[in-house]
Design an enzyme around this catalytic site. Structure first.
Site, PDB file in Angstrom:
ATOM      1  N   HIS A 107       0.852  -1.188   0.000  1.00 29.39           N
ATOM      2  CA  HIS A 107       0.000   0.000   0.000  1.00 29.39           C
ATOM      3  C   HIS A 107       0.888   1.238   0.000  1.00 29.39           C
ATOM      4  CE1 HIS A 107      -3.102   2.880   1.102  1.00 29.39           C
ATOM      5  NE2 HIS A 107      -4.013   1.928   0.938  1.00 29.39           N
ATOM      6  N   ARG A 122      -6.725  10.367  -0.236  1.00 28.47           N
ATOM      7  CA  ARG A 122      -6.452  10.779  -1.612  1.00 28.47           C
ATOM      8  C   ARG A 122      -7.741  10.900  -2.414  1.00 28.47           C
ATOM      9  NH1 ARG A 122      -3.509   6.471  -3.654  1.00 28.47           N
ATOM     10  NH2 ARG A 122      -3.657   5.332  -1.694  1.00 28.47           N
TER      11      ARG A 122
END
Length: 595
Positions: free
Chosen positions: A313, A336
């Site tokens: 990740h 994000r």
């Protein structure tokens, strides 16, 4: 419609038949077979319900052992019980939940109530395309079709336990808002979706009589029991988890479902053997993620798939109080998805923040290493998603509107409770903070930061094309001298293992008796269809291990080489229920008959 085995037989004959003149020009043979497989999986629940109704009065209820109590294990337990089975769930930890309880991003779904409420235009076909694209040629198409076609029913299944999944986010690699979470609490605090899902399903199961459902925690499975004549799995052997040398106890069952998760913590075992390049990275996983189910099934002769593919990740928080900690707290994809911007150690943007995880992670390795000398000429010749892992850190930048979009109360947990974020003022403050985080590197110029934010804003307003191909801009940052920014250090961390046991569309674990390769799409390659780039059927020739099923991260092939955000909880729910239906049908069809 009524016989999954018949549907699967049709699919098998279809793949073996010579070229057929009536094959639609717009559909390749592989894609048609995948759709047939999805239909077969969807028929399983109806078939299992039919078996349950017809056998309830004439047969003793079958016993299904479920190993693991994360979302896959609990979904399987609920579904199998609803069909009529008695459940013995085995969990090696003192508490249920596993990594599922830590999940934050949400669960994907198409044509759901949530999408309808928000007017989202989406389709099953688009989810399939996004999943296959993210998987980069490694997905098993029949499994992806099962996943996508059952996404709406999976979300509805979870909502039936009182979980409201109407808060939507468009995560990296997605073409639409389809990742579902719960709305925030009235005070603005976030609801932890993973924990809440686990709690709701466990509450339902815990209310059942003990003769119908047992959860044996602190219990380690040390072996699968098999019939010496048929080699079918007929139970498990267990010991207390804190007494590994104790005399094993046998638990007999009519079927066994593996839902043990992945191997992201197994540094000296499966990671070292199959993915040594990432074994030294930090992880977001707990110490329970040691690949137990894979190891158990390997001893029974199971096939595996994609064991070398481990998802790193891109954003694990670096805790300023303990920057070298092996376990990293996940910085959710929703940061994000709410507009968060990634900067390297020079204060520059370097990637589309909403790209697929492998691209974002590879870009951090390449453009923000702790030691720039770690990046070689050979590295730069590779596609960025294949970038070799190196120690890296980047900066996650948020503005107040981005914080509001994410959820102010939720942000407060990460900023105030955990202490991950630092508040600064203006581009000068951003430059000063990044320079302080990297004392051994040249100081960052405020002009660089200002230029980056101005260019980002111009692309967000549609005035110019984004340098990194970003087309979705949830927020436009202020660039004033008095603008407020929030900064956090992040680093790529092992998050998920795409590899695992080979399963078919009925979640049956397959025996290692044939090639497990996946067609690369090269013309003329053995096993590839000449009219498409579809993967050849990687399950061709593999036979199931009777009595053994798998769901969740323990299985490989659903996500290919790179998992799409939000597909993990979906896989757990869909294949947990499919495994339960298959196990129930198998148990009833193979019950010893009274003489």
């Amino acid at each position: 419609k009524h016989c999954p085995r018949c549907v699967l037989r049709v699919a098998h004959l279809y793949t073996q038949a010579p070229t057929m003149g009536y094959l639609p020009a717009s559909r390749s043979r592989g894609s048609v077979v995948a759709c047939i497989m999805a239909a077969a999986a969807m028929a399983l629940l109806a078939r299992a319900a039919s078996v349950s109704a017809s056998s309830a009065a004439t047969m003793e209820r079958p016993v299904v052992v479920v190993i693991g109590s994360g979302l896959a294990g609990l979904s399987a337990s609920v579904q199998a019980h609803q069909l009529g089975a008695r459940i013995i769930a085995v969990e090696k930890n003192k508490r249920h939940g596993g990594n599922s309880a830590k999940a934050t991003s949400g669960i994907n779904g198409v044509s759901t109530n949530g999408q309808s409420l928000h007017g989202v235009n989406d389709s099953v076909e688009t989810l399939i395309e996004d999943t296959l694209k993210s998987g980069r040629g490694g997905c098993v198409p029949e499994l992806v079709n099962v996943l996508a076609h059952n996404s709406a029913s999976a979300v509805s299944f979870l909502e039936s336990f009182g979980i409201e999944l109407t808060n939507l986010c468009q995560c990296g690699g997605h073409s639409a808002k389809r990742t579902h979470r719960e709305p925030n609490k009235p005070n603005g605090a976030p609801r932890p979706i993973g924990f809440d899902l686990i709690s709701a399903l466990h509450k339902h199961l815990d209310a059942l009589p003990e003769e119908e459902f047992q959860l044996r925690t602190n219990t380690q499975v040390v072996g699968l029991l098999s019939d010496p004549l048929t080699h079918a799995i007929v139970g498990v052997s267990v010991v207390p988890a804190d007494q590994p040398d104790a005399e094993p106890e046998g638990l007999l069952a009519d079927a066994v479902i593996l839902a043990t998760g992945g191997y992201s913590w197994d540094t000296e075992g499966l990671l070292k053997e199959h993915a040594p390049s990432v074994a030294g990275l930090p992880t977001t996983n707990g110490p329970w993620a040691t690949g137990d189910g894979v190891k158990l099934a390997l001893e029974a002769g199971a096939a595996t798939r994609l064991m070398e593919h481990v998802q790193v990740h891109p954003t694990g928080f670096v805790d300023p109080k303990d920057p070298e900690a092996r376990v990293k707290f996940l910085a959710p994809e929703a940061f994000r998805g709410s507009g968060g911007i990634l900067l390297n150690r020079k204060g520059q943007r370097f990637v589309n923040e909403l790209g697929t995880r492998d691209v974002v992670t590879g870009s951090i390795f390449r453009h923000s290493p702790l030691n720039p000398a770690d990046i070689t000429v050979e590295d730069l010749a590779l596609p960025v998603h294949e970038q070799r892992p190196v120690k890296s850190e980047a900066i996650l930048l948020l503005t107040p509107p981005m914080v509001e979009a994410f959820g102010s109360a939720a942000f407060g947990f990460y900023a105030k409770v955990k202490g991950f974020f630092q508040e600064v003022t203006g581009p000068e403050g951003v430059a000063e903070a990044i320079s302080a985080m990297n004392p051994n590197h040249p100081p960052v110029s405020p002009d660089v930061v200002r230029e980056v934010l101005v260019a980002y804003g111009a692309a967000a307003r549609g005035e110019t094309a984004d340098e990194f191909g970003k087309t979705v801009f949830p927020s436009v940052p202020d660039v004033g001298a008095d603008a407020t920014y929030f900064l956090a250090r992040i680093t790529p961390s092992i998050h998920y293992t795409m590899g695992g046991l080979a399963i078919d569309a009925q979640a049956r674990v397959l025996r290692a008796e044939a090639s497990q390769g996946v067609c690369s799409g090269e013309e003329g390659e053995a096993g590839c269809s000449e009219d498409s780039g579809d993967a050849a059927d990687p399950n061709a020739g593999l036979k199931p291990i009777n009595g053994l099923f798998a769901a969740g991260e323990v299985a490989g092939g659903v996500h290919g080489n790179n998992r799409l955000a939000g597909n993990s909880l979906l896989e757990c729910t869909v294949f947990g229920r499919v495994a339960a239906a298959s196990a129930y049908i198998y148990a009833n069809e193979n019950k010893p008959q009274e003489s």
